[in-house]
Design an enzyme around this catalytic site. Structure first.
Site, PDB file in Angstrom:
ATOM      1  N   ASN A 173      10.874  -4.373  -7.895  1.00  0.00           N
ATOM      2  CA  ASN A 173      12.183  -4.441  -8.565  1.00  0.00           C
ATOM      3  C   ASN A 173      13.216  -5.229  -7.768  1.00  0.00           C
ATOM      4  OD1 ASN A 173      12.136  -3.015 -11.096  1.00  0.00           O
ATOM      5  ND2 ASN A 173      11.612  -1.186  -9.921  1.00  0.00           N
ATOM      6  N   ALA A 195       0.839  -1.205   0.000  1.00  0.00           N
ATOM      7  CA  ALA A 195       0.000   0.000   0.000  1.00  0.00           C
ATOM      8  C   ALA A 195       0.874   1.254   0.000  1.00  0.00           C
ATOM      9  CB  ALA A 195      -0.937  -0.009   1.201  1.00  0.00           C
ATOM     10  N   VAL A 249       5.444  -6.033 -10.017  1.00  0.00           N
ATOM     11  CA  VAL A 249       5.936  -4.673 -10.260  1.00  0.00           C
ATOM     12  C   VAL A 249       7.214  -4.412  -9.447  1.00  0.00           C
ATOM     13  CG1 VAL A 249       5.326  -2.199 -10.134  1.00  0.00           C
ATOM     14  CG2 VAL A 249       3.560  -3.873 -10.682  1.00  0.00           C
ATOM     15  N   ASP A 262      -1.034  -4.828   3.033  1.00  0.00           N
ATOM     16  CA  ASP A 262       0.333  -4.395   3.352  1.00  0.00           C
ATOM     17  C   ASP A 262       0.721  -5.026   4.679  1.00  0.00           C
ATOM     18  OD1 ASP A 262       2.119  -1.765   2.256  1.00  0.00           O
ATOM     19  OD2 ASP A 262       2.579  -2.400   4.311  1.00  0.00           O
ATOM     20  N   ARG A 320      18.321  -0.607  -9.551  1.00  0.00           N
ATOM     21  CA  ARG A 320      17.228  -1.523  -9.181  1.00  0.00           C
ATOM     22  C   ARG A 320      17.809  -2.820  -8.621  1.00  0.00           C
ATOM     23  NH1 ARG A 320      15.728   0.794 -14.116  1.00  0.00           N
ATOM     24  NH2 ARG A 320      13.837   2.066 -14.025  1.00  0.00           N
ATOM     25  N   HIS A 339      14.307  -4.719 -17.312  1.00  0.00           N
ATOM     26  CA  HIS A 339      13.959  -3.392 -16.804  1.00  0.00           C
ATOM     27  C   HIS A 339      15.150  -2.838 -16.031  1.00  0.00           C
ATOM     28  CE1 HIS A 339      11.453  -0.164 -15.482  1.00  0.00           C
ATOM     29  NE2 HIS A 339      11.371  -0.559 -14.231  1.00  0.00           N
TER      30      HIS A 339
HETATM   31  N1  APR Z   1       4.130  -7.671   2.634  1.00  0.00           N
HETATM   32  C1  APR Z   1       3.321  -6.679   2.219  1.00  0.00           C
HETATM   33  N2  APR Z   1       3.732  -5.408   2.036  1.00  0.00           N
HETATM   34  C2  APR Z   1       5.030  -5.157   2.268  1.00  0.00           C
HETATM   35  C3  APR Z   1       5.936  -6.143   2.706  1.00  0.00           C
HETATM   36  C4  APR Z   1       5.429  -7.455   2.886  1.00  0.00           C
HETATM   37  N3  APR Z   1       6.221  -8.457   3.283  1.00  0.00           N
HETATM   38  N4  APR Z   1       7.150  -5.566   2.854  1.00  0.00           N
HETATM   39  C5  APR Z   1       7.023  -4.272   2.529  1.00  0.00           C
HETATM   40  N5  APR Z   1       5.735  -4.008   2.177  1.00  0.00           N
HETATM   41  C6  APR Z   1       5.133  -2.738   1.786  1.00  0.00           C
HETATM   42  C7  APR Z   1       5.649  -1.563   2.590  1.00  0.00           C
HETATM   43  O1  APR Z   1       5.080  -1.527   3.899  1.00  0.00           O
HETATM   44  C8  APR Z   1       5.221  -0.383   1.726  1.00  0.00           C
HETATM   45  O2  APR Z   1       3.951   0.110   2.101  1.00  0.00           O
HETATM   46  O3  APR Z   1       5.437  -2.386   0.439  1.00  0.00           O
HETATM   47  C9  APR Z   1       5.167  -0.997   0.313  1.00  0.00           C
HETATM   48  C10 APR Z   1       6.187  -0.390  -0.648  1.00  0.00           C
HETATM   49  O4  APR Z   1       5.827   0.915  -0.849  1.00  0.00           O
HETATM   50  P1  APR Z   1       6.875   2.119  -1.074  1.00  0.00           P
HETATM   51  O5  APR Z   1       7.978   2.017  -0.094  1.00  0.00           O
HETATM   52  O6  APR Z   1       6.079   3.370  -1.175  1.00  0.00           O
HETATM   53  O7  APR Z   1       7.525   1.766  -2.486  1.00  0.00           O
HETATM   54  P2  APR Z   1       6.884   2.023  -3.936  1.00  0.00           P
HETATM   55  O8  APR Z   1       7.355   3.327  -4.460  1.00  0.00           O
HETATM   56  O9  APR Z   1       5.422   1.749  -3.898  1.00  0.00           O
HETATM   57  O10 APR Z   1       7.620   0.875  -4.779  1.00  0.00           O
HETATM   58  C11 APR Z   1       7.302  -0.479  -4.569  1.00  0.00           C
HETATM   59  O11 APR Z   1       7.667  -1.083  -6.855  1.00  0.00           O
HETATM   60  O12 APR Z   1       8.436   0.175  -8.618  1.00  0.00           O
HETATM   61  C12 APR Z   1       8.773  -0.764  -7.646  1.00  0.00           C
HETATM   62  O13 APR Z   1      11.124  -0.358  -7.217  1.00  0.00           O
HETATM   63  C13 APR Z   1       9.815  -0.235  -6.687  1.00  0.00           C
HETATM   64  O14 APR Z   1      10.285  -2.345  -5.642  1.00  0.00           O
HETATM   65  C14 APR Z   1       9.607  -1.110  -5.499  1.00  0.00           C
HETATM   66  C15 APR Z   1       8.096  -1.353  -5.519  1.00  0.00           C
END
Ligand code: APR
Length: 311
Positions: free
Chosen positions: A121, A11, A119, A34, A89, A176
């Site tokens: 990386n 999320a 999605v 999340d 990445r 990517h």
């Molecule tokens: N289960 C569920 N959610 C998780 C877990 C898990 N085990 N570990 C981390 N998360 C959640 C985090 O709590 C956070 O809310 O994944 C979310 C990641 O969100 P952001 O840090 O905002 O990252 P974001 O910019 O959304 O990117 C997510 O997509 O484009 C790719 O490189 C980017 O790998 C990254 C991913």
């Protein structure tokens, strides 16, 4: 008619923006999950409170419990950490492998028939890992990267030509990462090939900016990476599946000999429809583009080997 169900895992910026786009387009009901307690619940409630203003009937719920994701039609995996300035990445490899591996096992348990769109990386390796951990047919596991890279390419082309982006059809293949392969010969402005419209040096400069498109944004943001275009691209793929529209998109799909690449997830043109990756399309690339695609695949292969994911 019961609505389709899409789970978005993560999320954060990409996940919540993707969820917002899905409910606003009324494509499906959404479960946003999340690991952080309260985060998906708060964001989902906030989005539901926008429904009266935006006028959508679809629903979104936030949860930390995979039981709520049961029987999803499509699952978008965005969980993981995003990169910071100076990081590639690939630097996310070990952390995100742990996260994505665990997430996919839970998803597969509760939604054994779902289509998985990855999605997180580094994208190609995470998709490979998701395929292995899910035990799903490879058709039902693919990654979002080429749609995003092509969207970036299209934007830079429309800027350079001062033409409507609606007329630009761009194609970026390969992994990517820094080795991705923008293909000018498969890129057109309303059917006119890019090479007819711009000189070679200008095209090369745009290719380069495309390869660094994500890093350029990370440099501006400093604390995270892009999410508007990544979420829009992921949702375009969700839409192709839910509507069964059989779109020809650049997709991170499992190859079996196409372009001389085997048993490896990599960005290739494919038909995306109700069953997932319906068919990889193999076309004649120029010798230099083919060599670049194979080099890009080799870079992905090295990372897959680091993780010791057996094919
Ligand atoms: N289960 C569920 N959610 C998780 C877990 C898990 N085990 N570990 C981390 N998360 C959640 C985090 O709590 C956070 O809310 O994944 C979310 C990641 O969100 P952001 O840090 O905002 O990252 P974001 O910019 O959304 O990117 C997510 O997509 O484009 C790719 O490189 C980017 O790998 C990254 C991913």
């Amino acid at each position: 008619m019961t609505r389709k169900k899409v789970t978005v895992v993560g999320a954060g910026f990409v996940g919540s923006t993707a969820a917002q786009r899905i409910v606003e387009k009324q494509l499906a009901d959404v479960v946003l999950i999340d690991i952080v307690e309260g985060l998906p619940q708060g964001k989902a409630l906030d989005m539901m409170q926008s429904a009266a203003v935006e006028g959508f009937d679809t629903h979104i719920v936030g949860t930390n419990d995979y039981k709520d994701t049961a029987n999803s039609d499509v699952v978008v995996v965005t969980a993981g950490i995003a990169r910071k300035p100076g990081m590639s990445r690939d630097d996310l490899l070990n952390t995100n492998a742990g996260i994505v591996g665990g997430v996919v096992e839970e998803i597969a348990k509760y939604s054994p028939n779902a289509i998985l769109i990855v999605v997180s990386n580094p994208l190609d390796v995470m998709t490979h890992l998701a395929w292995r951990r899910s035990g799903f047919d490879a058709k039902r596991v693919f990654g979002m990267a080429g749609v995003l890279d092509s969207a970036r390419y299209a934007f830079f082309i429309s800027e350079a030509l001062n033409c409507s982006i609606k007329d630009v059809r761009a194609m970026v293949l390969g992994g990517h990462g820094d080795t991705m392969v923008p293909v000018p010969h498969f890129t057109t402005v309303n059917g006119v090939t890019l090479t007819e419209l711009l000189p070679a040096d200008k095209i090369e400069a745009i290719n380069d900016r495309t390869r660094n498109g994500g890093a350029e944004i990370v440099k501006h943001l400093k604390t995270g990476s892009a999410y508007y275009a990544p979420s829009a691209s992921a949702v375009a793929m969700v839409e192709a599946v839910l509507l069964g529209s059989n779109r020809l998109l650049p997709v991170c799909a499992l190859t079996s000999g196409e372009y001389g690449i085997s048993d490896l997830y990599c960005g290739v043109p494919a038909i995306v429809g109700a069953a997932g990756v319906e068919k990889i399309i193999e076309v004649n690339l120029s010798p230099s583009d083919l060599a670049a695609l194979q080099a890009s695949a080799n870079a992905v292969k090295e990372l897959v080997e680091v993780l010791k994911i057996t094919v």
